[in-house]
Design a protein around this motif. Structure first.
Motif, PDB file in Angstrom:
ATOM      1  N   THR A 181      56.246  53.311 -17.167  1.00 24.01           N
ATOM      2  CA  THR A 181      56.516  51.956 -16.695  1.00 24.01           C
ATOM      3  C   THR A 181      55.993  50.833 -17.589  1.00 24.01           C
ATOM      4  O   THR A 181      56.752  49.934 -17.939  1.00 24.01           O
ATOM      5  CB  THR A 181      55.953  51.756 -15.281  1.00 24.01           C
ATOM      6  OG1 THR A 181      56.429  52.803 -14.466  1.00 24.01           O
ATOM      7  CG2 THR A 181      56.343  50.415 -14.717  1.00 24.01           C
ATOM      8  N   PRO A 182      54.717  50.852 -17.966  1.00 22.73           N
ATOM      9  CA  PRO A 182      54.221  49.682 -18.699  1.00 22.73           C
ATOM     10  C   PRO A 182      55.050  49.366 -19.939  1.00 22.73           C
ATOM     11  O   PRO A 182      55.428  48.210 -20.166  1.00 22.73           O
ATOM     12  CB  PRO A 182      52.794  50.086 -19.088  1.00 22.73           C
ATOM     13  CG  PRO A 182      52.393  51.114 -18.097  1.00 22.73           C
ATOM     14  CD  PRO A 182      53.645  51.839 -17.729  1.00 22.73           C
TER      15      PRO A 182
ATOM     16  N   VAL B 156      58.619  48.139 -18.964  1.00 23.00           N
ATOM     17  CA  VAL B 156      58.612  46.746 -18.547  1.00 23.00           C
ATOM     18  C   VAL B 156      58.634  45.834 -19.772  1.00 23.00           C
ATOM     19  O   VAL B 156      59.409  44.886 -19.854  1.00 23.00           O
ATOM     20  CB  VAL B 156      57.356  46.465 -17.698  1.00 23.00           C
ATOM     21  CG1 VAL B 156      57.132  44.981 -17.549  1.00 23.00           C
ATOM     22  CG2 VAL B 156      57.485  47.134 -16.344  1.00 23.00           C
ATOM     23  N   ARG B 157      57.784  46.151 -20.739  1.00 25.20           N
ATOM     24  CA  ARG B 157      57.705  45.286 -21.921  1.00 25.20           C
ATOM     25  C   ARG B 157      59.011  45.310 -22.695  1.00 25.20           C
ATOM     26  O   ARG B 157      59.507  44.271 -23.125  1.00 25.20           O
ATOM     27  CB  ARG B 157      56.585  45.780 -22.843  1.00 25.20           C
ATOM     28  CG  ARG B 157      55.247  45.301 -22.379  1.00 25.20           C
ATOM     29  CD  ARG B 157      54.149  45.948 -23.169  1.00 25.20           C
ATOM     30  NE  ARG B 157      53.122  46.381 -22.228  1.00 25.20           N
ATOM     31  CZ  ARG B 157      52.222  47.307 -22.464  1.00 25.20           C
ATOM     32  NH1 ARG B 157      52.198  47.926 -23.625  1.00 25.20           N
ATOM     33  NH2 ARG B 157      51.346  47.618 -21.549  1.00 25.20           N
TER      34      ARG B 157
ATOM     35  N   SER C 297      61.730  43.312 -20.863  1.00 24.49           N
ATOM     36  CA  SER C 297      61.581  41.851 -20.870  1.00 24.49           C
ATOM     37  C   SER C 297      61.729  41.303 -22.283  1.00 24.49           C
ATOM     38  O   SER C 297      62.245  40.206 -22.484  1.00 24.49           O
ATOM     39  CB  SER C 297      60.255  41.439 -20.233  1.00 24.49           C
ATOM     40  OG  SER C 297      59.218  41.506 -21.162  1.00 24.49           O
TER      41      SER C 297
ATOM     42  N   SER D 161      56.069  49.189  -9.447  1.00 26.47           N
ATOM     43  CA  SER D 161      55.616  48.089 -10.279  1.00 26.47           C
ATOM     44  C   SER D 161      56.661  47.676 -11.313  1.00 26.47           C
ATOM     45  O   SER D 161      56.588  46.598 -11.871  1.00 26.47           O
ATOM     46  CB  SER D 161      54.298  48.451 -10.961  1.00 26.47           C
ATOM     47  OG  SER D 161      54.482  49.529 -11.823  1.00 26.47           O
TER      48      SER D 161
ATOM     49  N   GLU E 174      58.018  44.793  -9.581  1.00 30.29           N
ATOM     50  CA  GLU E 174      57.007  43.735  -9.484  1.00 30.29           C
ATOM     51  C   GLU E 174      56.846  43.006 -10.805  1.00 30.29           C
ATOM     52  O   GLU E 174      56.727  41.792 -10.862  1.00 30.29           O
ATOM     53  CB  GLU E 174      55.649  44.358  -9.140  1.00 30.29           C
ATOM     54  CG  GLU E 174      55.416  44.544  -7.667  1.00 30.29           C
ATOM     55  CD  GLU E 174      54.100  45.291  -7.436  1.00 30.29           C
ATOM     56  OE1 GLU E 174      53.929  45.764  -6.321  1.00 30.29           O
ATOM     57  OE2 GLU E 174      53.286  45.381  -8.385  1.00 30.29           O
ATOM     58  N   ALA E 175      56.821  43.797 -11.884  1.00 33.71           N
ATOM     59  CA  ALA E 175      56.500  43.196 -13.163  1.00 33.71           C
ATOM     60  C   ALA E 175      57.699  42.522 -13.803  1.00 33.71           C
ATOM     61  O   ALA E 175      57.529  41.647 -14.655  1.00 33.71           O
ATOM     62  CB  ALA E 175      55.933  44.247 -14.102  1.00 33.71           C
ATOM     63  N   LEU E 176      58.891  42.910 -13.425  1.00 31.56           N
ATOM     64  CA  LEU E 176      60.056  42.338 -14.106  1.00 31.56           C
ATOM     65  C   LEU E 176      60.823  41.323 -13.277  1.00 31.56           C
ATOM     66  O   LEU E 176      61.573  40.520 -13.817  1.00 31.56           O
ATOM     67  CB  LEU E 176      61.014  43.463 -14.518  1.00 31.56           C
ATOM     68  CG  LEU E 176      60.637  44.190 -15.811  1.00 31.56           C
ATOM     69  CD1 LEU E 176      61.532  45.394 -16.001  1.00 31.56           C
ATOM     70  CD2 LEU E 176      60.741  43.267 -17.012  1.00 31.56           C
TER      71      LEU E 176
ATOM     72  N   PRO F 274      49.834  52.146  -3.533  1.00 32.25           N
ATOM     73  CA  PRO F 274      51.070  52.784  -3.079  1.00 32.25           C
ATOM     74  C   PRO F 274      51.141  54.222  -3.602  1.00 32.25           C
ATOM     75  O   PRO F 274      50.460  54.557  -4.563  1.00 32.25           O
ATOM     76  CB  PRO F 274      52.171  51.926  -3.709  1.00 32.25           C
ATOM     77  CG  PRO F 274      51.536  51.298  -4.896  1.00 32.25           C
ATOM     78  CD  PRO F 274      50.089  51.117  -4.547  1.00 32.25           C
TER      79      PRO F 274
ATOM     80  N   GLU G 295      53.495  55.709  -5.159  1.00 33.40           N
ATOM     81  CA  GLU G 295      54.262  55.855  -6.396  1.00 33.40           C
ATOM     82  C   GLU G 295      55.156  57.091  -6.266  1.00 33.40           C
ATOM     83  O   GLU G 295      54.945  57.945  -5.422  1.00 33.40           O
ATOM     84  CB  GLU G 295      53.355  55.960  -7.621  1.00 33.40           C
ATOM     85  CG  GLU G 295      52.477  54.719  -7.886  1.00 33.40           C
ATOM     86  CD  GLU G 295      53.259  53.497  -8.375  1.00 33.40           C
ATOM     87  OE1 GLU G 295      54.449  53.629  -8.714  1.00 33.40           O
ATOM     88  OE2 GLU G 295      52.684  52.387  -8.404  1.00 33.40           O
TER      89      GLU G 295
END
Ligand SMILES: Nc1ncnc2c1ncn2[C@@H]1O[C@H](COP(=O)(O)OP(=O)(O)OP(=O)(O)O)[C@@H](O)[C@H]1O
Ligand SMILES: Nc1ncnc2c1ncn2[C@@H]1O[C@H](COP(=O)(O)OP(=O)(O)OP(=O)(O)O)[C@@H](O)[C@H]1O
Ligand SMILES: CC(C)C[C@H](N)C(=O)O
Ligand SMILES: [Mg+2]
Ligand SMILES: [Mg+2]
Lengths: 238, 257, 380, 363, 304
Positions: free
Chosen positions: D206-207, D210-211, D214, D235, D238-240, D277, D279
């Motif tokens: 995920t991390p 996400v980057r 975006s 997430s 959430e993050a995007l 959560p 996950e």
């Protein structure tokens, strides 16, 4: 009258080794007071104690009636102490001019600072030539000039000078003693630590002799000079 | 007498500053040269050049006729040159003994094998060296010799100065360079100190010394020959009396006229 | 030494070993916490009380026999808990890290050559063991090879390290450890990010992965690794101690304190820097190889910058340059995070705070290095 | 009378970058234990010993040894990160601790050895990538760029993708390996922009996902974005925020809601008020724990017996569907296709995209 | 051509962010000769404080474009400045006189504590968080290249911050005092410089820089996580050193070089993009070998 520095019975140690055991001196306003004594007698330690760099465990230090003991060094300096420390302690990675400007840190009057700078440059033309040289690359004697010049920048009420003549050429030694006299003439008190006994006593008004952390003799310069015993025991003058 | 050391036309520059400007100087075996001159005239720079810490831009430095210009400091040391520093350079966290014994590089066994696996021999050599260092320190100050295993940072300035000189003397150099050894001492202390140095030298009559001093009493007492520098050039030389009589020296250096 | 001092020192040594045993073996949070507090108190005690100073002096100045304390203490713990796999593994890990950190100490503590790439050289040792593992070479030879290869690879860095100083030199080794890991991860010839299996050690025909059984005595095979690591550590501890107390030691110290001054007195500054860097890397490499054999597995993520920092943390927390201090500090850094498992996600935070507190109250490390002297040798 | 206590170890990343999933797993395993303990019919009292592997093999080995050598631990619910899971199999085998992997999907963990102790409930990359390849090529994406993290997970995935695509009418125009903690992708993504593929497939967690997503937007890369199970966490949305919309992905197993007992898990998890959560991998940790407990209930707290019992697992019902361990101890899982829609992962078949009401890009 | 411009522009933006971090490091080398390894984590703290402020603003319904930015920045600066003062006052000043390395370890562990706390105590802290778009994202077309207004504004903001910092250090009395304290604390005091206050001011200043960098980073990437600082810290440190310590220009050059190294590698060897850090760090080692005190070499060299 100002620039009256009085220490009474100050005691200080490095770890467990006591270096000052109850030193009382009185540097009178607008006078030159000298501190004499052999190597390791505790002269530098006394200066450091006055500045607050060496914590005192007993005794008091007063400048013009204001108690300095307990204040941090910079606060003491703000009350009018100026200093030429032992070993020069210039800022090696700053230029000569920056070193001088640090000396004027407490002054907020820009013009005053510029005027003072000019005066220092007049006194030491070598510094003027080398304004932009890193102070750390100056020769031993040149660094001494930076250190003295820097102390002058702050226009103190009392100037503490620790062995100004160290490393200076004979001509410059003479000049610096003359300079000290001149500074004193403008009303600044001087507390002078020196090994050069003869010249010191020649310009000083009053003197203290320190040995092993205590004052063993004091008197006017004349009294000290004429005390043959003293000369033999402490000054090595035969 | 034989010529031990010779500097020929040595020049050193720092950026725009000509610190040494075609300086020539000779030292005979067994003599003491006094090197004087105003602050910033290049005296220390000269020492730095001889010991390989400064690069020259011209000229040569010779020892026994061998060109040592541009050699690394440690190679110059091996040819018998040692020195003291104007601002003391000692290792404050080490003992007096360690600080002095480092000067005996040439006679220490520095092999890994010798140090790690022949411990008995190592202990013997510690004893020998201890004796030597102790004896030398004693010449200068008995109380100091008694503190041979004290950490250096507990000593005062004058003792440190003594240790620097001992470090330079311990290997019996052929050329000893002293940079303002007496600075910060009372006349009394200075007198005694110089006496001690001369005492050590009397055992090594062929050792030559160049001494930088601003204390004229010292120069007068020890120097056979005096050289005066200004702006990196030699401006006068001769016996002490001759040099002191020089009007330029009187005016610009001594400030007596 | 008078009897009373000897007794006091023995008592301190005993207490130290007991505390170490408790921290390594116990699983009870409160017991460990109490032991840690005790250890901290001991550190203050050794620094501040005269009995403590006598003890420190004893460690520092006695003859080589004093190093026997290490095998004595380790064997006492190892034999007492010979069936506890995990405790023995922790014990072996502590010994291995101590070995590596003695290497770092030679580099950084003695010669002042900074090395942020400890984990990388540890890794080189490990990968060497992995690659040579199934060639049938004797294990001891492989361990030695681990050290030599680490030293050889370290030689790439010699020129840059010699030319730079201080923070600049630090960056060289930081860049190297980052590069090393990054390289292993993207390059698949050495297993890539997946890592490699490593053959366990076989010494004198005995596979170390077989537990020892002598009559009714049955021990975890980790005891074998404890013994292997112990032998290595004791040997190199002694050698490092000899190194410190030798002419070379004095040279290294002077190179660290004042390279210019040293050079003027004939010290070959570059040579000693290289020697210390190479020697240190040999030790780190051997430790890495031992570790890899014990773990049976290595992967690039073992050899990160963070890991290097932990190794440096060991010598800093202990007291830079003090060989003895490495061992308690290794226990602190290696074992404590493991013992904090019960607080799972909070353990790193708690560990960080613990280190901060130790440093705050012992700013020069738990046991600062005492000055070298030769009083005993010259009979004073 | 007091019940005997049986310990089960849970191992996963509880600190570090992957700790979100690790903590979700731990909570889920804890939930399984709690539910059983609440049942008066159980023969034993269960206790979960959570251990942190930090997603680092060396740490993993240490904690694995710790669990395996603790005689009171009867089984282990182990590892999310493949690099750790693959490193520790030897330890479990040596000390004969039966374990069930709950998150790591590298095939070799079960297939690279014949250790009877090692099982896995959550499927493997092989299962998952098959579905991904078919899904995307059926949608019509023929020109791919693959960005993968350089860990075993991402690069292992890349290898499998390449194998699966061989012979298909799909071209991988470029691949980019990126560091697991890389922040900036402008160099890679501008290069992607030049290549202008139809789809960017990302193999990683995920991390990073996400980057990359975006930064694609920031740099104006018009391609479609696809991920794999590693990005399927809450997430990601959430993050995007809005940018998540339209990302396609696949995940091992069926969505919880669609399973008979899935709702029960969600319910109980919510009731237990965990701070984190579950996950997507939480349910598997739950299932793995449950399997071990079931085995213990049946054969008692004996490692060998539990191991054999686990090996015999066949069509065992669980909240994640029926579990069957093959001869490697591996449970194959049918993967599900997803698309991000309105801040949620929605099963592709149920989505507005499949219905044609919304459109993917890049085609 | 247009794509080249995009490369340049994005490389520059990356360079500014690196440089901003590097400038912070340079400041700390200034005082106490400290490598403050918590710098990256303070950056993270800044970003999260900014985010926190934004969430509060939203909660209060005060969702005004530029005001939001100002308040977010202010919050980040305030929190990081305070954090800097606390770190300085309680953990670094008392360590004066102990080896520089111990201070390094101290700051490293404080950094770890900071990011671990963020991970543990921010709700769902281990997951990445969306960072609000505080600047208009209007696309602009420059010679066919696709840029966005917010990127452009960030670039400008970064440069302004660096220039102002440089001015403070080089041309104000505070700057003079900072450098004096760095070289000799005791002597600075007897020149009347309040040692502790200056150290703390430096810590505050440096940390605020980190705070600003954190917010910029958040806006630029629209995303933050508890780990952002760690890598940025390492890169910022590398940049500061390669550029040459003690010179802000060095930090800037270092920042841009590092960004350039990474970008250029991927540009020329896209299929080997995984090796970009290998390349960047190897190049750094080579650069350091050529210029042992950084690209902008320290002019000062010790004399004997
Ligand atoms: N940092 C220190 N730690 C321990 N002892 C010290 C320290 N500094 C000085 N001393 C000791 O304190 C005594 C007094 O030293 P001090 O420097 O005050 O003497 P001094 O009169 O200024 O001598 P000098 O003429 O050499 O400057 C000396 O014996 C010295 O060894
Ligand atoms: N590294 C350097 N960089 C720049 N200038 C230097 C450097 N070293 C020395 N100088 C300059 O060279 C000149 C000669 O310096 P040197 O130290 O040799 O003087 P000196 O004769 O020893 O003076 P003193 O009696 O004051 O010690 C001085 O003006 C000094 O400022
Ligand atoms: C998404 C997860 C299944 C990935 C996991 N980190 C692995 O290594 O397999
Ligand atoms: Mg003095
Ligand atoms: Mg000189």
């Amino acid at each position: 009258m100002s620039g009256n520095l009085i220490t009474s019975n100050i005691v200080a140690s490095y770890g467990s080794a006591r270096v000052l055991s109850g030193v009382s001196i009185d540097a009178r306003p607008a006078a030159i007071t000298s501190i004499l004594g052999a190597n390791g007698a505790g002269k530098t330690s006394l200066i450091r104690a006055i500045l607050g760099l060496l914590p005192t465990t007993e005794g008091t230090i007063e400048l013009d009636g204001i108690a300095l003991s307990g204040l941090s060094p910079h606060a003491r300096v703000a009350h009018g102490l100026g200093c030429v420390p032992e070993g020069r302690k210039i800022f090696p990675k700053m230029t000569v001019e920056e070193n001088l400007r640090v000396g004027a840190y407490l002054s907020n009057d820009k013009e005053q600072v510029e005027a003072q700078l000019k005066k220092v440059y007049q006194t030491f033309p070598r510094l003027n030539e080398r304004k932009l040289q890193f102070a750390g690359t100056m020769s031993g004697g040149e660094q001494a000039m930076v250190s003295i010049g820097r102390a002058l920048m702050s226009e103190p009420r009392i100037l503490l000078i620790d062995e100004p003549s160290l490393g200076l050429s004979p001509a410059l030694v003479r000049e610096s003693f003359a300079l000290i006299r001149d500074i004193n003439q403008t009303g600044v008190s001087i507390l002078l630590v020196e090994q050069n006994v003869r010249q010191t006593l020649a310009i000083a008004d009053y003197g203290y002799v320190i040995s092993q952390g205590t004052v063993v003799a004091q008197g006017t310069s004349e009294e000290l000079q004429n005390d043959a015993e003293m000369n033999r025991a402490y000054f090595g003058i035969r | 007498m034989t010529k031990l050391f010779e500097a020929e036309n040595v020049s050193v520059r720092f950026g725009g500053l000509q610190a040494l400007d075609g300086l020539s100087l000779e030292v005979e075996e067994g003599t003491i040269i006094g090197l004087i001159g105003p602050n910033g005239s290049g005296k220390t720079t000269f020492f730095n050049t001889v010991t390989g810490l400064c690069r020259t831009v011209g000229g040569r430095v010779l020892i026994d006729g061998e060109n040592i210009t541009g050699l690394q400091p440690r190679h110059i040391y091996q040819r018998g040159v040692s020195r003291t520093f104007q601002r003391s350079r000692l290792c404050l966290s080490l003992s007096v003994f360690d600080n002095v014994v480092i000067g005996r590089q040439n006679s220490l066994d520095l092999t890994l094998f010798g140090n790690l696996f022949r411990r008995r021999r190592f202990v013997e050599s510690v004893r020998e060296n201890h004796e030597q260092v102790h004896a030398l320190l004693s010449t200068f100050s008995e109380p100091l010799a008694a503190r041979i295993f004290d950490p250096l940072h507990r000593l005062n300035m004058i003792d440190r100065r003594r240790i620097e000189v001992c470090r330079a003397l311990i290997a019996n150099p052929r050329l000893l360079l002293l940079d303002e050894p007496s600075a910060g001492m009372t006349p009394d202390e200075t007198h005694e100190f110089m006496g001690d140095i001369l005492k050590v030298r009397s055992d090594h009559p062929r050792m030559s010394i160049i001494i930088i001093e601003h204390e004229m009493d010292v120069i007068q007492r020890v120097a056979d020959h005096v050289v005066v520098l200004n702006f990196g050039k030699k401006v006068a030389e001769g016996t002490f009396d001759a040099v002191v009589a020089n009007p330029w020296v009187q005016e610009a250096y001594l400030g007596t006229s | 030494m008078p009897a009373r001092k000897l007794i006091a020192s023995s008592a301190i040594a005993l207490v130290s070993i007991v505390l170490a045993a408790i921290i390594v073996v116990s699983e009870e949070q409160w017991v460990i916490a109490a032991a840690l507090v005790g250890a901290l108190a001991l550190s203050f005690g050794i620094a501040k009380t005269s009995a403590g100073q006598d003890f420190a002096a004893l460690l520092q100045n006695s003859g080589p026999w004093i190093a026997l304390l290490i095998p004595a203490g380790t064997l006492a713990i190892g034999l007492a808990f010979h069936e506890e796999h995990f405790a023995l593994m922790m014990l072996a890990t502590v010994l291995i890290y101590s070995l590596a950190c003695i290497g770092l100490n030679i580099q950084f503590g003695y010669a002042g050559v900074i090395n942020f790439a400890g984990a990388a050289f540890f890794g080189v040792g490990g990968y060497t063991a992995a690659v040579l593992g199934n060639t049938g070479l004797p294990s001891l030879l492989i361990l030695l090879a681990g050290g030599l290869v680490a030293a050889a690879i370290g030689c790439i860095l010699i020129l840059p390290v010699l030319r730079t100083k201080g923070h600049y030199a630090a960056l060289i080794t930081i860049a190297f450890v980052l590069l090393f890991r990054s390289f292993l991860e993207v390059n698949h010839t050495l297993g890539g990010p997946q890592g490699l299996r490593v053959e366990g050690a076989t010494i004198a025909g005995q596979e170390l992965f077989m537990g020892i059984e002598i009559g009714s005595f049955e021990a975890s095979f980790y005891l074998n690794y404890v013994l292997l690591a112990l032998v290595l550590l004791t040997i190199f501890f002694l050698l490092a101690r000899f190194l410190e107390k030798s002419w070379i030691g004095i040279n290294l110290d002077s190179v660290r304190e004042d390279p210019i001054g040293a050079a003027v007195f004939g010290v070959n500054v570059a040579y000693w820097r290289i020697v210390s860097f190479v020697l240190g890397n040999v030790l780190i490499g051997i430790a890495g190889a031992t570790f890899a054999m014990m773990q049976n597995f290595i992967a690039p993520s073992n050899f990160t910058f963070q890991q290097s920092l932990l190794m440096l943390a060991i010598i800093v927390l202990g007291g830079i340059g003090n060989l003895w201090a490495v061992i308690p500090a290794a226990i602190l850094v290696v074992v404590v995070p493991e013992k904090l498992q019960a607080i799972s996600e909070y353990r790193i935070l708690v560990f960080a705070i613990l280190v901060v507190l130790v440093l705050r109250f012992r700013p020069n490390g738990l046991f600062p290095r005492p000055m070298r002297h030769f009083r005993r040798e010259v009979g004073q | 009378q007091e019940k005997e206590t049986v310990k089960i170890a849970f191992i996963g990343p509880l600190t570090g970058g992957n700790s979100a999933t690790g903590l979700g797993g731990r909570n889920s395993a804890q939930l399984a234990v709690n539910l059983r303990n609440a049942d008066p019919a159980t023969k034993y009292r269960y206790e979960l010993t959570p251990l942190d592997d930090e997603c680092r093999p060396n740490v993993g080995i240490q904690v694995a040894t710790r669990a395996a050598t603790d005689r009171s631990v009867i089984g282990g619910v182990t590892h999310y990160c493949s690099a750790v899971a693959i490193a520790t199999v030897d330890v479990y085998h040596r000390f004969q601790l039966p374990v069930v992997v709950w998150g790591a999907i590298l095939p070799a963990i079960t297939h690279g050895n014949d250790f009877a102790e090692v099982h896995r409930v959550n499927g493997s990359m092989l299962d998952e990538s098959e579905v991904l390849v078919n899904f995307l090529s059926e949608l019509g994406y023929k020109k791919w760029v693959v960005i993968h993290d350089t860990t075993d997970y991402g690069s292992g995935y890349l290898k499998i993708l390449q194998e699966k695509l061989a012979g298909k009418d799909v071209e991988i125009q470029a691949t980019f390996g990126v560091g697991a903690d890389q922040q900036d992708f402008s160099a890679e993504l501008l290069r992607v922009k030049e290549i202008d593929p139809q789809i960017v497939v990302f193999a990683g967690l995920t991390p990073l996902g996400v980057r990359i997503r975006s930064q694609m937007d920031r740099l104006g890369v018009p391609s479609q974005f696809a991920g794999i199970s590693g990005i399927m966490s809450v997430s990601y949305h959430e993050a995007l925020g809005n940018l998540a919309e339209g990302t396609v992905s696949v995940h091992n197993g069926a969505p919880l809601e669609s399973l008979p007992q899935g709702a029960m898990f969600v319910d109980e998890y919510t009731k237990a008020r965990f701070a984190e959560p579950p996950e997507p991998y939480g349910p598997y940790a739950f299932v793995a724990t449950d399997l071990i407990i079931d085995a213990v209930e049946e054969v008692g707290p004996d490692r060998k017996a539990v191991r054999d019992k686990l090996n015999a697992t066949k069509d065992h019902t669980s909240i994640a569907g029926p579990i069957t361990f093959d001869e490697h101890g591996h449970n194959s899982v049918a993967s599900t296709k997803y698309v991000a829609q309105d801040g949620k992962w929605v099963r592709w078949e149920d989505s507005l995209y499949a219905k044609g009401e919304r459109k993917l890009t890049g085609l | 051509m247009a794509i080249l411009l995009e490369y340049l522009f994005n490389g520059a933006l990356l360079g500014v962010i690196y440089a901003l971090v590097a400038v912070g490091f340079t400041l700390f080398f200034g005082v106490l000769d400290v490598i403050k390894f918590s710098h990256g984590d303070v950056l993270t703290l800044g970003a999260y404080s900014g985010l926190g402020a934004f969430i509060i603003l939203q909660f209060l319904g005060l969702d005004i474009p530029f005001v939001g930015l100002v308040i977010v920045l202010a919050a980040a600066i305030l929190v990081t400045g305070l954090a800097g003062i606390v770190i300085g006052q309680f953990f670094v000043v008392p360590m004066r006189g102990s080896p520089a390395f111990n201070i390094l370890l101290m700051t490293l562990m404080i950094g770890t504590a900071i990011h671990e706390s963020i991970r543990l105590f921010v709700p769902n802290g281990a997951n990445p968080k969306a960072f609000p778009a505080l600047l208009p994202r209007t696309p602009i077309d420059v010679g066919g290249a696709y840029l966005r207004l917010d990127s452009l504004l960030l670039l400008v903001l970064g440069i302004v911050v660096i220039v102002v910092t440089n001015w403070i250090v080089r041309h104000t009395k505070l700057g003079l005092a900072i450098r004096a304290v760095a070289q000799d604390g005791d002597t600075a005091q007897i020149m009347g410089i309040p040692f502790r206050r200056i150290v703390l001011a430096t810590f505050a200043l440096g940390s605020m820089l980190a705070g600003i960098a954190g917010v910029m980073n958040g806006i630029y990437y629209s995303e933050i996580n508890f780990n952002v600082g760690v890598l940025l810290g390492v890169i910022g440190f590398s940049a500061a050193v390669v550029g040459g310590l003690g010179s802000i220009w060095g930090a800037i050059i270092g920042g841009f070089s590092f960004a350039a190294l990474q970008t250029v590698w991927v540009l020329f060897f896209p299929e080997l993009s995984g090796y970009r850090d290998v390349f960047a760090f190897a190049t750094i080692i080579v650069l350091m070998t050529i210029w042992p005190t950084g690209i902008i070499a320290e002019r000062y060299s010790e004399r004997v």
